[in-house]
Design a protein around this motif. Sequence first.
Motif, PDB file in Angstrom:
ATOM      1  N   ALA A  42      55.501 129.178  24.977  1.00  0.00           N
ATOM      2  CA  ALA A  42      55.854 130.319  25.812  1.00  0.00           C
ATOM      3  C   ALA A  42      54.749 131.343  25.758  1.00  0.00           C
ATOM      4  O   ALA A  42      54.045 131.484  24.771  1.00  0.00           O
ATOM      5  CB  ALA A  42      57.161 130.944  25.322  1.00  0.00           C
ATOM      6  N   GLN A  43      54.592 132.077  26.859  1.00  0.00           N
ATOM      7  CA  GLN A  43      53.642 133.184  26.896  1.00  0.00           C
ATOM      8  C   GLN A  43      54.418 134.448  26.571  1.00  0.00           C
ATOM      9  O   GLN A  43      55.378 134.797  27.246  1.00  0.00           O
ATOM     10  CB  GLN A  43      53.022 133.285  28.300  1.00  0.00           C
ATOM     11  CG  GLN A  43      52.162 134.534  28.511  1.00  0.00           C
ATOM     12  CD  GLN A  43      50.961 134.551  27.584  1.00  0.00           C
ATOM     13  OE1 GLN A  43      50.502 133.519  27.172  1.00  0.00           O
ATOM     14  NE2 GLN A  43      50.477 135.729  27.276  1.00  0.00           N
ATOM     15  N   ASP A  70      60.243 127.795  29.955  1.00  0.00           N
ATOM     16  CA  ASP A  70      59.243 128.864  30.099  1.00  0.00           C
ATOM     17  C   ASP A  70      59.870 130.173  29.639  1.00  0.00           C
ATOM     18  O   ASP A  70      60.651 130.794  30.370  1.00  0.00           O
ATOM     19  CB  ASP A  70      58.805 128.930  31.561  1.00  0.00           C
ATOM     20  CG  ASP A  70      57.674 129.912  31.791  1.00  0.00           C
ATOM     21  OD1 ASP A  70      57.061 130.356  30.801  1.00  0.00           O
ATOM     22  OD2 ASP A  70      57.402 130.242  32.963  1.00  0.00           O
ATOM     23  N   SER A  72      59.575 134.058  27.463  1.00  0.00           N
ATOM     24  CA  SER A  72      58.810 135.169  26.895  1.00  0.00           C
ATOM     25  C   SER A  72      59.691 135.941  25.925  1.00  0.00           C
ATOM     26  O   SER A  72      60.912 136.013  26.099  1.00  0.00           O
ATOM     27  CB  SER A  72      58.318 136.124  27.979  1.00  0.00           C
ATOM     28  OG  SER A  72      57.283 135.561  28.742  1.00  0.00           O
ATOM     29  N   ARG A 155      62.478 131.967  32.386  1.00  0.00           N
ATOM     30  CA  ARG A 155      62.164 131.832  33.814  1.00  0.00           C
ATOM     31  C   ARG A 155      62.563 130.434  34.285  1.00  0.00           C
ATOM     32  O   ARG A 155      62.203 129.434  33.651  1.00  0.00           O
ATOM     33  CB  ARG A 155      60.674 132.081  34.061  1.00  0.00           C
ATOM     34  CG  ARG A 155      60.268 133.542  33.913  1.00  0.00           C
ATOM     35  CD  ARG A 155      58.763 133.724  34.005  1.00  0.00           C
ATOM     36  NE  ARG A 155      58.107 133.219  32.811  1.00  0.00           N
ATOM     37  CZ  ARG A 155      57.862 133.952  31.720  1.00  0.00           C
ATOM     38  NH1 ARG A 155      58.217 135.219  31.687  1.00  0.00           N
ATOM     39  NH2 ARG A 155      57.262 133.424  30.675  1.00  0.00           N
ATOM     40  N   GLU A 460      59.664 121.979  38.442  1.00  0.00           N
ATOM     41  CA  GLU A 460      58.465 122.645  37.927  1.00  0.00           C
ATOM     42  C   GLU A 460      57.710 121.747  36.971  1.00  0.00           C
ATOM     43  O   GLU A 460      58.276 120.854  36.350  1.00  0.00           O
ATOM     44  CB  GLU A 460      58.809 123.975  37.270  1.00  0.00           C
ATOM     45  CG  GLU A 460      59.702 123.885  36.053  1.00  0.00           C
ATOM     46  CD  GLU A 460      60.080 125.272  35.538  1.00  0.00           C
ATOM     47  OE1 GLU A 460      59.426 125.719  34.566  1.00  0.00           O
ATOM     48  OE2 GLU A 460      60.996 125.889  36.103  1.00  0.00           O
ATOM     49  N   GLY A 462      54.515 122.073  33.879  1.00  0.00           N
ATOM     50  CA  GLY A 462      53.813 123.030  33.042  1.00  0.00           C
ATOM     51  C   GLY A 462      52.793 122.369  32.139  1.00  0.00           C
ATOM     52  O   GLY A 462      52.923 121.201  31.754  1.00  0.00           O
ATOM     53  N   ARG A 464      50.664 123.652  28.593  1.00  0.00           N
ATOM     54  CA  ARG A 464      50.607 124.750  27.644  1.00  0.00           C
ATOM     55  C   ARG A 464      49.720 124.388  26.448  1.00  0.00           C
ATOM     56  O   ARG A 464      49.649 123.238  26.027  1.00  0.00           O
ATOM     57  CB  ARG A 464      52.014 125.106  27.166  1.00  0.00           C
ATOM     58  CG  ARG A 464      53.011 125.190  28.316  1.00  0.00           C
ATOM     59  CD  ARG A 464      54.353 125.690  27.869  1.00  0.00           C
ATOM     60  NE  ARG A 464      55.386 125.398  28.851  1.00  0.00           N
ATOM     61  CZ  ARG A 464      55.580 126.084  29.979  1.00  0.00           C
ATOM     62  NH1 ARG A 464      54.805 127.123  30.251  1.00  0.00           N
ATOM     63  NH2 ARG A 464      56.537 125.745  30.825  1.00  0.00           N
ATOM     64  N   SER A 473      48.985 128.995  29.346  1.00  0.00           N
ATOM     65  CA  SER A 473      50.014 128.234  30.045  1.00  0.00           C
ATOM     66  C   SER A 473      49.764 128.289  31.539  1.00  0.00           C
ATOM     67  O   SER A 473      49.282 129.298  32.071  1.00  0.00           O
ATOM     68  CB  SER A 473      51.415 128.775  29.728  1.00  0.00           C
ATOM     69  OG  SER A 473      51.598 130.063  30.279  1.00  0.00           O
ATOM     70  N   THR A 475      52.099 127.121  34.935  1.00  0.00           N
ATOM     71  CA  THR A 475      53.383 126.612  35.396  1.00  0.00           C
ATOM     72  C   THR A 475      53.430 126.676  36.909  1.00  0.00           C
ATOM     73  O   THR A 475      53.206 127.738  37.498  1.00  0.00           O
ATOM     74  CB  THR A 475      54.552 127.435  34.816  1.00  0.00           C
ATOM     75  OG1 THR A 475      54.444 127.487  33.389  1.00  0.00           O
ATOM     76  CG2 THR A 475      55.878 126.831  35.212  1.00  0.00           C
ATOM     77  N   TYR A 477      55.944 125.818  40.227  1.00  0.00           N
ATOM     78  CA  TYR A 477      57.369 125.652  40.459  1.00  0.00           C
ATOM     79  C   TYR A 477      57.691 125.729  41.956  1.00  0.00           C
ATOM     80  O   TYR A 477      56.926 126.287  42.752  1.00  0.00           O
ATOM     81  CB  TYR A 477      58.164 126.732  39.706  1.00  0.00           C
ATOM     82  CG  TYR A 477      57.788 128.144  40.117  1.00  0.00           C
ATOM     83  CD1 TYR A 477      58.426 128.778  41.188  1.00  0.00           C
ATOM     84  CD2 TYR A 477      56.774 128.832  39.466  1.00  0.00           C
ATOM     85  CE1 TYR A 477      58.065 130.055  41.573  1.00  0.00           C
ATOM     86  CE2 TYR A 477      56.399 130.101  39.846  1.00  0.00           C
ATOM     87  CZ  TYR A 477      57.048 130.718  40.900  1.00  0.00           C
ATOM     88  OH  TYR A 477      56.670 131.974  41.296  1.00  0.00           O
ATOM     89  N   SER A 527      48.262 137.702  32.687  1.00  0.00           N
ATOM     90  CA  SER A 527      48.894 136.677  33.513  1.00  0.00           C
ATOM     91  C   SER A 527      48.592 136.959  34.974  1.00  0.00           C
ATOM     92  O   SER A 527      48.386 138.110  35.371  1.00  0.00           O
ATOM     93  CB  SER A 527      50.410 136.649  33.288  1.00  0.00           C
ATOM     94  OG  SER A 527      51.012 137.854  33.740  1.00  0.00           O
TER      95      SER A 527
END
Length: 637
Positions: A42-43, A70, A72, A155, A460, A462, A464, A473, A475, A477, A527
């Motif tokens: 995760a970011q 995903d 945060s 998310r 989606e 991803g 990472r 990361s 992603t 979607y 980001s």
Amino acid sequence: MNKPSSCVRRALSLRPCAFAVLSLAAACAAHAEQPMQPLLLAQNARMPSLQDMVVTATRTEQPLSDLVADVSIVDRETIEASGATGVADVLARLPGIEISRNGGVGNATSLFVRGAETRFTAVYIDGVRVDSQSTGGAQWEQIPLAQIERIEVLRGPAAAVYGSDAIGGVIQLFTRKGEGAAAPYVGVGLGSQGTRKLEAGISGAIGADKALDYSLGLAHARSDGFDAKTSGAHNPDRDGYRSTSGHARLGYQVNASHKLDATLLASRMNSAYDGFTHKPASPVDDRNHSRLRTAGLNWAAQWTQAYSTRVSVTDAATRYETTPSPYRTETNLRGYLWQNDYRLGAHRFSAALERREDHLNNPALDAWSTTLNRSRSQDALALGYGYNAGGHTVQINVRHDDDSEFGGKGTGSLAYGYALTPQWRATASVGTAFRAPTLYQRFSEYGVATLRPETSHNAELGLRYAQGRSSFSATVYRNRLSNLILFSGAGPCASTFGCYANVARAQYEGLTLAASHHWAGVQWHGSIDLQNPRDLANGKQLARRAKRHATFGADAQLAGWTLGAELQASGRRFDNAANTNVLGGYALVNLYASTRLARDYTLLARIDNLGDKAYELARTYATPGRTFYVGLKWAPQ
């Protein structure tokens, strides 16, 4: 204000994106020979431990390193450094999130997760569901940031876990939890526009083996504000706010296997706004009056090393009223949850029974309105399976909700992650979600009782990376919505002005790039979101959402100070569905600094919108301009 500034065009062009990615790749290569560790999936706003526990992804505690979703995390340190007054302002600095607000703090605030409207994000405070059966979605201006200790943001759709509403994502907010010796704190702050803040609280644990933990917090904030409107006939006074909030949390460890928890949060907001009518000879001070209360009681039991259960009873009440213009709406949500989890080696099984009861009361306050007093319920069965071993992670969830009004609805999700190396992991997921029509959309004078749920199909991919203090990361979607409910023309409802109807389709698709890296004594993070939220019927860009937005930041330690800088940038947006009213792009620079003055005192100073940029989040509504804030906090060490 009609075109994005050159600064925004440069900040959001693809060339800086490519440069950031290449720089990250070079940094990753430089760290290739460092000791390997679990992958961070995760970011985050501020780099937490890889073993931080997260509950939002599956409703069961899991280490952050085990997640495919995903996610945060925002901790208290980040919240305090933000200098923000509203929860939405903190969230707007995370990947994939934008906000819109009709004026200053305390006014109507919308939050978009991956382009999805406010009503498509499920919001919880200490496990208590918060929603409005009038407007749909959480009323973000009601939630008191001063009482929030931690935020988890998921998310992507999660209806197979949470049921109705989780089309764009899930946001969980947590108040402070007591542990260890008594830890009191007092904080004061002063800022531009007559802003004043005062907070105090205490938390800790007492008794044999610290079995009883407690936390209590109170806060008050007020501001003279600024004129909320930029044009048109309106009261030119300053539109400020007053906010009072508090929380209490009590936990008791009955024995090694059983724990009881009780939580309570309450908030009142009194804020000014400018109505649509104005008579200079007799100006009116229009006011919003908002109240929020949440309460929860939880029992967690570890029956064996493998099998655990959790039983929760929750209640939430929201109230919104305007004066002197007469309007009031009240929503009450009651929830019951029985969660069962069983672990067998690398396998995890879950089963949950859940009931949700919604009640909406819109009393008639004048001769032109009608009373609306309706209720509904939803009963659900949710099943989950997880596997994590040998570099493979699998998460499968299915759920069936039975609504007392429209009947049954099934949802499901499948997610898979594969560790390419100890640092790199690829992920893929698909899922379905829905949002049940609100009681207002069904039974008000504009309502249609036969409205169908809004539904979505999401996919989606991803990629990472995590190594030491560096992460990256990407992603991509696509979330496609059907049966979208809009206010349409005349129909079967009682009003001749118009009715709600399932008349629209939309698609949220995009790419989110996020990275964090420690270089030259500075922690760099940022980001970029490249998205295309659009109406599938006409291809128009959805209102108040940019195709490109970004955040960048840097933090460093220097001579006892923590120094930081942020850049928030957004491309052009439109204020209406027809894409004729343009909201210009903008770029904001924020600076902050903090230091420990003595053992028990911490000083925070912050400047937001350093360049005093004039911009709009909603057409004809003002934003605060350059603001200053200084805060002092006493917390014995």
